[in-house]
Design a protein around this motif. Structure first.
Motif, PDB file in Angstrom:
ATOM      1  N   LEU A  21       0.843  -1.195   0.000  1.00 30.50           N
ATOM      2  CA  LEU A  21       0.000   0.000   0.000  1.00 30.50           C
ATOM      3  C   LEU A  21       0.880   1.247   0.000  1.00 30.50           C
ATOM      4  CD1 LEU A  21      -2.851  -0.948   0.065  1.00 30.50           C
ATOM      5  CD2 LEU A  21      -3.103  -0.070   2.352  1.00 30.50           C
ATOM      6  N   ALA A  30       1.257   4.011  -2.946  1.00 26.36           N
ATOM      7  CA  ALA A  30       1.081   5.439  -2.681  1.00 26.36           C
ATOM      8  C   ALA A  30       2.303   6.224  -3.149  1.00 26.36           C
ATOM      9  CB  ALA A  30       0.844   5.661  -1.198  1.00 26.36           C
ATOM     10  N   THR A  58       2.523  10.185  -3.403  1.00 24.10           N
ATOM     11  CA  THR A  58       1.922  10.594  -2.139  1.00 24.10           C
ATOM     12  C   THR A  58       3.021  10.895  -1.124  1.00 24.10           C
ATOM     13  OG1 THR A  58       0.276   8.935  -2.656  1.00 24.10           O
ATOM     14  CG2 THR A  58       0.133   9.947  -0.495  1.00 24.10           C
ATOM     15  N   LYS A  91       0.738  12.758   3.860  1.00 27.88           N
ATOM     16  CA  LYS A  91      -0.579  12.482   3.284  1.00 27.88           C
ATOM     17  C   LYS A  91      -0.907  10.994   3.440  1.00 27.88           C
ATOM     18  CE  LYS A  91      -3.499  12.897  -0.705  1.00 27.88           C
ATOM     19  NZ  LYS A  91      -3.628  13.059  -2.143  1.00 27.88           N
ATOM     20  N   LYS A 141      -4.216  10.110   5.213  1.00 36.93           N
ATOM     21  CA  LYS A 141      -5.290   9.677   4.336  1.00 36.93           C
ATOM     22  C   LYS A 141      -5.426   8.165   4.261  1.00 36.93           C
ATOM     23  CE  LYS A 141      -7.164  13.409   2.820  1.00 36.93           C
ATOM     24  NZ  LYS A 141      -6.835  14.305   1.726  1.00 36.93           N
ATOM     25  N   VAL A 142      -4.367   7.450   4.620  1.00 34.70           N
ATOM     26  CA  VAL A 142      -4.435   5.997   4.490  1.00 34.70           C
ATOM     27  C   VAL A 142      -4.270   5.297   5.843  1.00 34.70           C
ATOM     28  CG1 VAL A 142      -3.458   3.962   3.380  1.00 34.70           C
ATOM     29  CG2 VAL A 142      -3.593   6.106   2.117  1.00 34.70           C
ATOM     30  N   PRO A 158      -7.001   6.438   8.712  1.00 38.49           N
ATOM     31  CA  PRO A 158      -8.350   5.916   8.459  1.00 38.49           C
ATOM     32  C   PRO A 158      -8.432   4.398   8.585  1.00 38.49           C
ATOM     33  CG  PRO A 158      -7.764   7.517   6.789  1.00 38.49           C
ATOM     34  CD  PRO A 158      -6.536   7.297   7.613  1.00 38.49           C
ATOM     35  N   ILE A 159      -7.395   3.686   8.115  1.00 39.46           N
ATOM     36  CA  ILE A 159      -7.453   2.230   8.208  1.00 39.46           C
ATOM     37  C   ILE A 159      -7.454   1.798   9.673  1.00 39.46           C
ATOM     38  CG2 ILE A 159      -6.138   0.113   7.779  1.00 39.46           C
ATOM     39  CD1 ILE A 159      -5.341   1.220   5.103  1.00 39.46           C
ATOM     40  N   ALA A 205      -3.090  -3.964  -3.597  1.00 38.44           N
ATOM     41  CA  ALA A 205      -2.777  -2.762  -2.825  1.00 38.44           C
ATOM     42  C   ALA A 205      -3.826  -1.670  -2.992  1.00 38.44           C
ATOM     43  CB  ALA A 205      -1.387  -2.222  -3.208  1.00 38.44           C
ATOM     44  N   LEU A 206      -5.089  -2.055  -2.908  1.00 49.14           N
ATOM     45  CA  LEU A 206      -6.151  -1.040  -2.905  1.00 49.14           C
ATOM     46  C   LEU A 206      -6.294  -0.502  -1.493  1.00 49.14           C
ATOM     47  CD1 LEU A 206      -8.816  -2.872  -5.076  1.00 49.14           C
ATOM     48  CD2 LEU A 206      -7.163  -1.151  -5.780  1.00 49.14           C
ATOM     49  N   TYR A 207      -6.721   0.754  -1.393  1.00 52.27           N
ATOM     50  CA  TYR A 207      -6.946   1.320  -0.069  1.00 52.27           C
ATOM     51  C   TYR A 207      -8.267   0.784   0.465  1.00 52.27           C
ATOM     52  CZ  TYR A 207      -3.368   4.355  -1.946  1.00 52.27           C
ATOM     53  OH  TYR A 207      -2.213   4.819  -2.522  1.00 52.27           O
ATOM     54  N   PRO A 208      -8.222   0.000   1.540  1.00 52.36           N
ATOM     55  CA  PRO A 208      -9.425  -0.731   1.959  1.00 52.36           C
ATOM     56  C   PRO A 208     -10.549   0.172   2.443  1.00 52.36           C
ATOM     57  CG  PRO A 208      -7.666  -1.003   3.570  1.00 52.36           C
ATOM     58  CD  PRO A 208      -7.063  -0.290   2.396  1.00 52.36           C
ATOM     59  N   HIS A 209     -10.219   1.382   2.900  1.00 50.91           N
ATOM     60  CA  HIS A 209     -11.258   2.232   3.475  1.00 50.91           C
ATOM     61  C   HIS A 209     -11.890   3.143   2.440  1.00 50.91           C
ATOM     62  CE1 HIS A 209      -7.536   4.412   3.310  1.00 50.91           C
ATOM     63  NE2 HIS A 209      -8.168   5.552   3.517  1.00 50.91           N
ATOM     64  N   PHE A 227      -7.401   8.559  -6.240  1.00 52.05           N
ATOM     65  CA  PHE A 227      -6.321   8.873  -5.293  1.00 52.05           C
ATOM     66  C   PHE A 227      -5.063   9.454  -5.952  1.00 52.05           C
ATOM     67  CE2 PHE A 227      -3.053   8.185  -2.121  1.00 52.05           C
ATOM     68  CZ  PHE A 227      -3.703   8.466  -0.945  1.00 52.05           C
ATOM     69  N   ASN A 283      -2.826  13.827  -5.975  1.00 53.44           N
ATOM     70  CA  ASN A 283      -1.449  14.210  -5.656  1.00 53.44           C
ATOM     71  C   ASN A 283      -0.856  15.177  -6.659  1.00 53.44           C
ATOM     72  OD1 ASN A 283      -1.352  12.592  -3.411  1.00 53.44           O
ATOM     73  ND2 ASN A 283      -0.650  10.817  -4.548  1.00 53.44           N
ATOM     74  N   ARG A 293      -6.603   2.228 -11.439  1.00 56.05           N
ATOM     75  CA  ARG A 293      -5.897   3.235 -10.658  1.00 56.05           C
ATOM     76  C   ARG A 293      -4.518   3.527 -11.270  1.00 56.05           C
ATOM     77  NH1 ARG A 293      -4.540   1.889  -4.564  1.00 56.05           N
ATOM     78  NH2 ARG A 293      -2.992   0.626  -5.626  1.00 56.05           N
TER      79      ARG A 293
END
Ligand SMILES: Nc1ncnc2c1ncn2[C@@H]1O[C@H](COP(=O)(O)OP(=O)(O)OP(=O)(O)O)[C@@H](O)[C@H]1O
Ligand SMILES: [Mg+2]
Lengths: 276, 365
Positions: free
Chosen positions: A166, A170, A175, A179, A183-184, A187-188, B91-95, B104, B108, B156
């Motif tokens: 992840l 990013a 990123t 951030k 942002k990641v 929240p997770i 690697a997706l953002y789970p939330h 996303f 940036n 993505r």
């Protein structure tokens, strides 16, 4: 059939347990609505009252500046929790994501701090804060509790559960670390973060020893000190009903907070528990 | 856009003091042509992911240079290079919802590249359309199948309109059927977007089936580069020969005597090599023709029928493993376990390798 007996027994047990747990709350409420004279007249305290009164509540707020203490406590709680959150999140990020020399050593030292009982630390903190001339200031009140080794540890463990890929994903997208954190990662790990905030709020709200030590001016008293003061304000005897009224007023915000967030608290605690 | 690697090397320092360093990527020098799909192929731990990370900028090379067209990007951070990357675990953002996940990278962008919410939304929807997930935009990753998540990851990566698309084992978390579907999907997306795409896999079949060009590597070293069929037909060494093809190539201990190759006593083929020596002989499964004039004797150990063709499982004294030969169903009729059959060897399906170095020897005459 067997199931039913079993269930019945369980429910009876749970009911008894609930009564035991709730009884002090009932007692507190009950006492707070008994008048000072009724209370003192009861040689053996009664389990109910026929003449409830709210006069204790008004006397709690008038005999001592409880309103001011409330304000102090709110400021103390908000600032402490806010600063603590920033400190905790940033250090958990550093320990989980960044590579720097001596990281493991520093973290081990951090963990070792958890072994030292709070009471011992209070003495050194008292000396430090006094030497810094911060007695009777909000800074002095707040400073020692803006960090928590345990919460940093808890959050670090949580952050480390987040897959590395992840972070790479990013990074490929440009990123920034900040951030990514906000942002990641946060929240997770939201359940844990919420839990930490709530536990800290409760801790701040209830804190007694430290504020009592570091302040002796009313302008900086917190509600917990207020209770003590009310008690000492009785006419020669402890004014228990007024004190109970103060306790009810002080606990209510926390209880409401808990009722609103109890699902999140439970989720965070159980998650933190199994993983941490 | 073409990618050029010049002596690209990545050396990982060993953690303990006495251990040897790992050279995960060793002196890569090759060019990836514009708009093609390239399969980077090799066994686990050979440095494929490291090579990809170097190209996208997640790792810094120990030495060597990377060029995108004629621009030296070696020292540029990932976001400046304009690469899109898809990871093995997506690697997706789970939330975040699919829409937010795809948007996303756009968030940036800085300076005059900055986009408004509507523009971001529009781009995300375009990317979603390419990978056909438009109706899933409001879902969270955990509410989707592996294949769908994979597509979101691709969307993505595509949304920034990258100059290069890098995929690190994008299919290995999918089940067999979905794998074939998704790899064709990737091929389709690549053909329609014409983005230079580098695709990492350890599955040779996967690489062969969709790549324009494959790069076979082992222990950080590129062994061979070429079109899949060319590499299959002309492997440069024993490793490449063994790595490509299902069923795998049959390998025998053999020898060269007077310009002829023998396995045991059986004559196999002629070769333009003067000196006599021990060799390894590789024969593709489809290289056997059952025939009474055949010079190679096989002891049949079993028959596997696969529709039109039949796989003959056999033993031979010189063979490293059980031999598997693909023969026409008609030829295999009546053959039983325990029979001895004779086979001719098809030209172009037999390769001779040096017994020690594994290098390919002479082209057969
Ligand atoms: N950060 C690192 N530090 C030290 N060694 C590393 C590091 N990353 C990779 N390696 C080593 O480099 C070699 C190549 O690793 P890499 O991940 O590139 O392999 P791979 O071909 O992608 O394998 P797989 O197919 O299993 O993903 C391995 O031997 C690995 O142990
Ligand atoms: Mg890999």
């Amino acid at each position: 059939m067997k199931d039913r007996i079993f269930k019945t027994v369980i429910y009876i047990f749970l009911s008894v347990w609930a009564v035991i747990v709730l009884f002090p709350f009932y007692w507190m409420l009950l006492t707070s609505v008994k008048s000072y004279s009724t209370y003192n007249a009861e040689y053996i305290p009664k389990f109910f009252t026929l003449s409830p009164t709210l006069e204790n509540y008004s006397s709690a707020f008038t005999t001592v500046p409880l309103g001011g203490y409330f304000l102090n406590t709110i400021i103390f709680t908000l600032v402490t929790t806010g600063v603590m959150l920033i400190v905790t999140v940033l250090s958990a990020f550093a320990f989980s994501r960044l590579e720097f020399k001596g990281k493991n050593l520093v973290f081990t030292l951090f963990l070792a701090l958890m072994m030292i009982p709070n009471e011992l630390v209070i003495i050194t903190n008292f000396v430090t804060i006094t030497n810094m001339g911060l007695r009777n200031t909000f800074t002095g009140l707040i400073l020692p509790s803006v960090t928590s080794v345990f919460y940093i540890y808890l959050l670090k463990e949580n952050f480390e559960q987040i897959p590395n890929e992840l972070y790479k994903a990013a990074k490929v997208d440009g990123t920034s670390d900040m951030k990514y954190l906000l942002k990641v990662m946060v929240p997770i790990c939201q359940p844990t973060v919420v839990t930490i905030v709530i536990l800290k709020v409760i801790e701040c709200w209830n804190s007694y020893v430290w504020p009592r030590l570091i302040t002796d001016k009313q302008a900086y008293f917190l509600v917990s000190n207020g209770i003590q003061e009310i008690r000492e304000n009785g006419f020669g005897r402890d004014n228990i009903p007024a004190m109970m009224a103060a306790v009810v007023s002080i606990s209510t915000p926390l209880i409401i907070l808990f009722l609103i967030f109890h699902k999140k608290i439970m989720a965070g605690v159980s998650r933190g528990g199994t993983k941490g | 856009m073409k990618i050029r690697l010049e002596h690209l090397t990545k050396r990982f320092k060993s953690r303990d003091k006495n251990g040897a360093d790992v050279v995960a990527v060793n002196d890569f020098t090759f060019e990836i042509p514009d708009g093609k799909l390239i399969g980077l192929l090799g066994p686990s731990g050979c440095g494929k992911s490291t090579a990809l990370n170097l190209i996208c900028g997640l790792e810094e090379p120990t030495s060597g240079k990377i060029f995108f067209d004629d621009e030296d990007v070696t020292d540029q951070p990932p976001e400046k290079r304009g690469v899109g990357m898809v990871f093995q675990s997506y690697a997706l953002y789970p939330h975040l919802t699919v829409r937010k996940n795809i948007m996303f990278p756009l968030g940036n962008l800085k300076g005059d590249q900055k986009l408004t919410k509507e523009e971001m939304n529009k781009k995300a929807e375009e990317a979603a359309k390419i990978v056909q997930i438009s109706e899933l935009m409001e879902r969270k990753p955990r509410e989707m199948s592996g294949g769908q998540q994979q597509r979101v990851a691709i969307a993505r990566a595509l949304v920034k309109q990258p100059r290069v698309l890098l995929l690190d084992e994008p299919l290995s978390n999918l089940d067999a059927r979905l794998r074939i579907q998704t790899r064709e999907e990737i091929r389709r997306i690549q053909t329609s977007t014409k983005i230079t795409t580098l695709f990492v896999t350890h599955d040779q079949e996967e690489a062969m089936s969709i790549s324009d060009l494959i790069v076979v590597m082992k222990d950080g070293i590129v062994n061979q580069i070429g079109a899949p069929q060319d590499v299959y037909d002309e492997p440069v060494n024993l490793f490449v020969a063994k790595f490509l093809g299902t069923p795998p190539i049959n390998v025998f201990d053999g020898k060269i005597k007077g310009g002829k190759v023998y396995i045991g006593e059986d004559f196999i083929t002629d070769i333009r090599v003067k000196e006599d020596k021990e060799v390894k002989v590789g024969i593709r499964p489809e290289g056997f023709i059952l025939s009474d004039e055949g010079t190679m004797k096989l002891n049949v150990a079993g028959i596997e029928v696969m529709g039109r063709d039949t796989i003959l499982v056999a033993d031979h004294d010189g063979a490293e493993n059980r031999i598997r030969a693909v023969v026409a169903g008609d030829d295999a009729k009546g053959i039983r376990h325990g029979d001895t059959v004779k086979a001719k060897i098809r030209k172009g399906k037999v390769f001779v390798f040096d017994a020690t170095s594994g290098e390919r020897l002479g082209t057969e005459a």
